[in-house]
Design a protein around this motif. Structure first.
Motif, PDB file in Angstrom:
ATOM      1  N   GLU A  62      -6.681  -5.650  13.208  1.00  0.00           N
ATOM      2  CA  GLU A  62      -7.992  -6.140  13.179  1.00  0.00           C
ATOM      3  C   GLU A  62      -8.773  -5.589  14.548  1.00  0.00           C
ATOM      4  O   GLU A  62     -10.022  -5.513  14.195  1.00  0.00           O
ATOM      5  N   GLN A  63      -8.421  -5.077  15.332  1.00  0.00           N
ATOM      6  CA  GLN A  63      -9.088  -4.536  16.450  1.00  0.00           C
ATOM      7  C   GLN A  63      -9.649  -3.227  16.198  1.00  0.00           C
ATOM      8  O   GLN A  63     -10.119  -2.424  17.058  1.00  0.00           O
ATOM      9  N   MET A  64      -8.858  -2.515  15.331  1.00  0.00           N
ATOM     10  CA  MET A  64      -9.467  -1.222  14.687  1.00  0.00           C
ATOM     11  C   MET A  64     -10.533  -1.246  13.779  1.00  0.00           C
ATOM     12  O   MET A  64     -10.831  -2.168  13.188  1.00  0.00           O
ATOM     13  N   PRO A  65     -11.673  -0.453  13.732  1.00  0.00           N
ATOM     14  CA  PRO A  65     -12.740  -0.328  12.860  1.00  0.00           C
ATOM     15  C   PRO A  65     -11.939  -0.145  11.490  1.00  0.00           C
ATOM     16  O   PRO A  65     -10.936   0.151  11.313  1.00  0.00           O
ATOM     17  N   PHE A  66     -12.579  -0.784  10.556  1.00  0.00           N
ATOM     18  CA  PHE A  66     -12.113  -0.710   9.000  1.00  0.00           C
ATOM     19  C   PHE A  66     -11.797   0.447   8.527  1.00  0.00           C
ATOM     20  O   PHE A  66     -10.825   0.816   8.105  1.00  0.00           O
ATOM     21  N   GLU A  67     -12.596   1.539   8.852  1.00  0.00           N
ATOM     22  CA  GLU A  67     -12.598   2.794   8.280  1.00  0.00           C
ATOM     23  C   GLU A  67     -11.425   3.482   8.959  1.00  0.00           C
ATOM     24  O   GLU A  67     -10.946   4.611   8.493  1.00  0.00           O
ATOM     25  N   GLU A  68     -10.965   3.033  10.159  1.00  0.00           N
ATOM     26  CA  GLU A  68      -9.766   3.911  10.830  1.00  0.00           C
ATOM     27  C   GLU A  68      -8.639   3.391  10.278  1.00  0.00           C
ATOM     28  O   GLU A  68      -7.402   4.054  10.639  1.00  0.00           O
ATOM     29  N   VAL A  69      -8.309   2.304   9.587  1.00  0.00           N
ATOM     30  CA  VAL A  69      -6.961   1.848   9.147  1.00  0.00           C
ATOM     31  C   VAL A  69      -6.553   3.012   7.952  1.00  0.00           C
ATOM     32  O   VAL A  69      -7.256   3.126   7.159  1.00  0.00           O
ATOM     33  N   ASP A  70      -5.354   3.230   8.237  1.00  0.00           N
ATOM     34  CA  ASP A  70      -4.791   4.250   7.438  1.00  0.00           C
ATOM     35  C   ASP A  70      -4.753   4.098   6.060  1.00  0.00           C
ATOM     36  O   ASP A  70      -4.980   5.137   5.011  1.00  0.00           O
ATOM     37  N   TYR A  71      -4.887   2.699   5.404  1.00  0.00           N
ATOM     38  CA  TYR A  71      -4.766   2.451   4.125  1.00  0.00           C
ATOM     39  C   TYR A  71      -6.213   1.969   3.672  1.00  0.00           C
ATOM     40  O   TYR A  71      -6.262   1.335   2.441  1.00  0.00           O
ATOM     41  N   TRP A  72      -7.263   1.989   4.321  1.00  0.00           N
ATOM     42  CA  TRP A  72      -8.514   1.639   4.020  1.00  0.00           C
ATOM     43  C   TRP A  72      -8.921   1.815   2.718  1.00  0.00           C
ATOM     44  O   TRP A  72      -9.474   1.046   1.720  1.00  0.00           O
ATOM     45  N   ASP A  73      -9.006   3.252   2.280  1.00  0.00           N
ATOM     46  CA  ASP A  73      -9.432   3.781   1.279  1.00  0.00           C
ATOM     47  C   ASP A  73      -8.484   3.213   0.094  1.00  0.00           C
ATOM     48  O   ASP A  73      -9.411   2.767  -0.922  1.00  0.00           O
ATOM     49  N   GLU A  74      -7.503   3.108  -0.031  1.00  0.00           N
ATOM     50  CA  GLU A  74      -6.728   2.313  -0.901  1.00  0.00           C
ATOM     51  C   GLU A  74      -6.932   1.061  -1.020  1.00  0.00           C
ATOM     52  O   GLU A  74      -7.151   0.341  -2.071  1.00  0.00           O
ATOM     53  N   CYS A 105     -10.006  -0.509  -0.401  1.00  0.00           N
ATOM     54  CA  CYS A 105     -11.307  -0.683  -0.936  1.00  0.00           C
ATOM     55  C   CYS A 105     -10.834  -0.288  -2.473  1.00  0.00           C
ATOM     56  O   CYS A 105     -11.689  -1.113  -3.268  1.00  0.00           O
ATOM     57  N   ASP A 106     -10.173   0.235  -3.141  1.00  0.00           N
ATOM     58  CA  ASP A 106      -9.893   0.489  -4.305  1.00  0.00           C
ATOM     59  C   ASP A 106      -9.357  -0.683  -5.055  1.00  0.00           C
ATOM     60  O   ASP A 106      -9.650  -1.103  -6.146  1.00  0.00           O
ATOM     61  N   ILE A 107      -8.441  -1.210  -4.239  1.00  0.00           N
ATOM     62  CA  ILE A 107      -7.920  -2.530  -4.786  1.00  0.00           C
ATOM     63  C   ILE A 107      -9.027  -3.621  -4.899  1.00  0.00           C
ATOM     64  O   ILE A 107      -8.935  -4.288  -5.966  1.00  0.00           O
ATOM     65  N   MET A 108      -9.793  -3.725  -3.860  1.00  0.00           N
ATOM     66  CA  MET A 108     -10.781  -4.653  -3.750  1.00  0.00           C
ATOM     67  C   MET A 108     -11.908  -4.385  -4.816  1.00  0.00           C
ATOM     68  O   MET A 108     -12.177  -5.359  -5.653  1.00  0.00           O
ATOM     69  N   GLU A 109     -12.259  -3.235  -5.030  1.00  0.00           N
ATOM     70  CA  GLU A 109     -13.161  -2.901  -6.346  1.00  0.00           C
ATOM     71  C   GLU A 109     -12.391  -3.237  -7.585  1.00  0.00           C
ATOM     72  O   GLU A 109     -12.916  -3.700  -8.416  1.00  0.00           O
ATOM     73  N   THR A 128       0.641  -1.157   0.149  1.00  0.00           N
ATOM     74  CA  THR A 128      -0.077   0.136   0.019  1.00  0.00           C
ATOM     75  C   THR A 128       0.832   1.190   0.122  1.00  0.00           C
ATOM     76  O   THR A 128       1.853   1.083   0.523  1.00  0.00           O
ATOM     77  N   LYS A 129       0.466   2.268  -0.728  1.00  0.00           N
ATOM     78  CA  LYS A 129       1.146   3.348  -0.915  1.00  0.00           C
ATOM     79  C   LYS A 129       0.835   4.192   0.431  1.00  0.00           C
ATOM     80  O   LYS A 129       1.737   5.367   0.607  1.00  0.00           O
ATOM     81  N   SER A 130      -0.468   4.387   0.938  1.00  0.00           N
ATOM     82  CA  SER A 130      -0.724   5.020   1.927  1.00  0.00           C
ATOM     83  C   SER A 130      -0.292   4.806   3.403  1.00  0.00           C
ATOM     84  O   SER A 130      -0.689   5.546   4.454  1.00  0.00           O
ATOM     85  N   HIS A 131       0.591   3.601   3.594  1.00  0.00           N
ATOM     86  CA  HIS A 131       1.068   3.245   4.709  1.00  0.00           C
ATOM     87  C   HIS A 131       2.480   3.085   4.635  1.00  0.00           C
ATOM     88  O   HIS A 131       3.034   2.363   3.758  1.00  0.00           O
TER      89      HIS A 131
END
Length: 307
Positions: A111-123, A125-129, A72-75
């Motif tokens: 894993e104990q963080m909400p998904f949206e709080e992971v610093d590379y979550w948006d990236e 999501c883009d990869i999974m899409e 990931t580039k965002s982490h």
């Protein structure tokens, strides 16, 4: 047949030392065979160990596989040299216009963080899409499996009362699935996680099916009914000493971890653990590659993913 990876990757020397056939890039391009193109999104902090573990499983098949690594580039990774990442890893921007036969998304210690709080979550999501149109088949591991179920199907994870750490017995729910062909009716598999996904939540989605479970730690394998997405909630790639290293790490951190279940002989951490999950882990990767990647992917890789 061999696995094709960059000549200078640390995993190359390790695998060759285990008598695993690793093909040089020069030799690979002179064979009149289209290799399977597999991309590994490595989210683990121990990148070299994880990439070696997964490549060990991918290499023990009759297929020629060309592996690429993505980060990931965002982490910013802090447990591996920047030179290693620059030399061997690509970012999503570098591969987004390409197609792959297979994609593996690893677990991650978030894993104990909400998904949206992971610093590379948006990236992520883009990869999974992107994987829905550019990848023929995707294998998600541990937290990667939880993240994919949440993103694609809205299934949330939940906190476990205690960490699931150890080697647990499992049973097949759908033994006719080619994914588990050759596995025993009862088999052992590794888990190392603080969160889980409820079986009933997966079974409530018509596009998903449960393949294997543990009476102690719940879901182990699920997949989409169209065989495009696979979810493994344990760590079949783990080496014999990986849980031991995690246990010793947590002790040094003052976490006071529980001894991994069914792992150390006599529950004695001074004794060397025996690997009782290696065979099923190899079958799992081999079956995924054979039945759900090689047997069904288009010969023209530009058509992989259905785009």
């Amino acid at each position: 047949m061999p696995i094709r990876i960059p000549d200078a990757l640390p995993a190359t020397e390790t695998l060759e030392g285990e008598n695993i056939f690793v093909m040089t890039e020069y030799r690979a391009i002179h064979q009149d065979i289209r290799p399977l193109h597999v991309l590994i999104l490595n989210l683990m902090p121990t990148k070299i160990a994880t990439e070696t573990q997964i490549m060990r499983k991918l290499s023990n098949t009759p297929l020629q596989i060309e592996v690429e690594l993505m980060r990931t580039k965002s982490h910013e990774a802090t447990h591996v040299a920047a030179s290693h990442l620059e030399t061997f890893y690509r970012t999503f921007d570098e591969v987004r216009d390409r197609h792959y036969d297979g994609l593996i998304i690893t677990g991650a210690p978030v894993e104990q963080m909400p998904f949206e709080e992971v610093d590379y979550w948006d990236e992520l999501c883009d990869i999974m899409e992107w994987s829905t149109t550019h990848v023929h088949s995707t294998l998600h591991i541990c937290w990667g499996a939880q993240a994919a179920l949440y993103y694609h199907y809205g299934i949330d994870k939940y906190d476990l009362p205690a960490k699931a750490s150890g080697v647990f017995q499992h049973r097949l729910i759908k033994p006719s699935s080619p994914l588990v062909r050759g596995l025993d009716d009862r088999f052992w598999a590794v888990h190392s996680r603080n969160t889980g996904v409820r079986r009933e939540d997966v079974e409530a989605v018509s596009e998903l099916e449960v393949i294997a479970v543990s009476d102690e730690v719940g879901l182990y394998i699920a997949k989409s009914t169209d065989s495009r997405r696979f979810f493994v909630f344990g760590h079949p790639e783990y080496d014999s000493d990986t849980l031991k290293l995690e246990y010793e790490r947590d002790i040094k951190r003052g976490i006071d971890p529980q001894i991994p279940v069914n792992y150390f002989p006599d529950d004695d951490p001074t004794k060397e653990p025996l690997n009782v999950w290696r065979a099923q882990a190899q079958l799992l990767y081999t079956n995924w590659l054979n039945y759900y990647v090689y047997q069904t992917t288009p010969y023209d890789i530009r058509k992989a993913g259905g785009q």
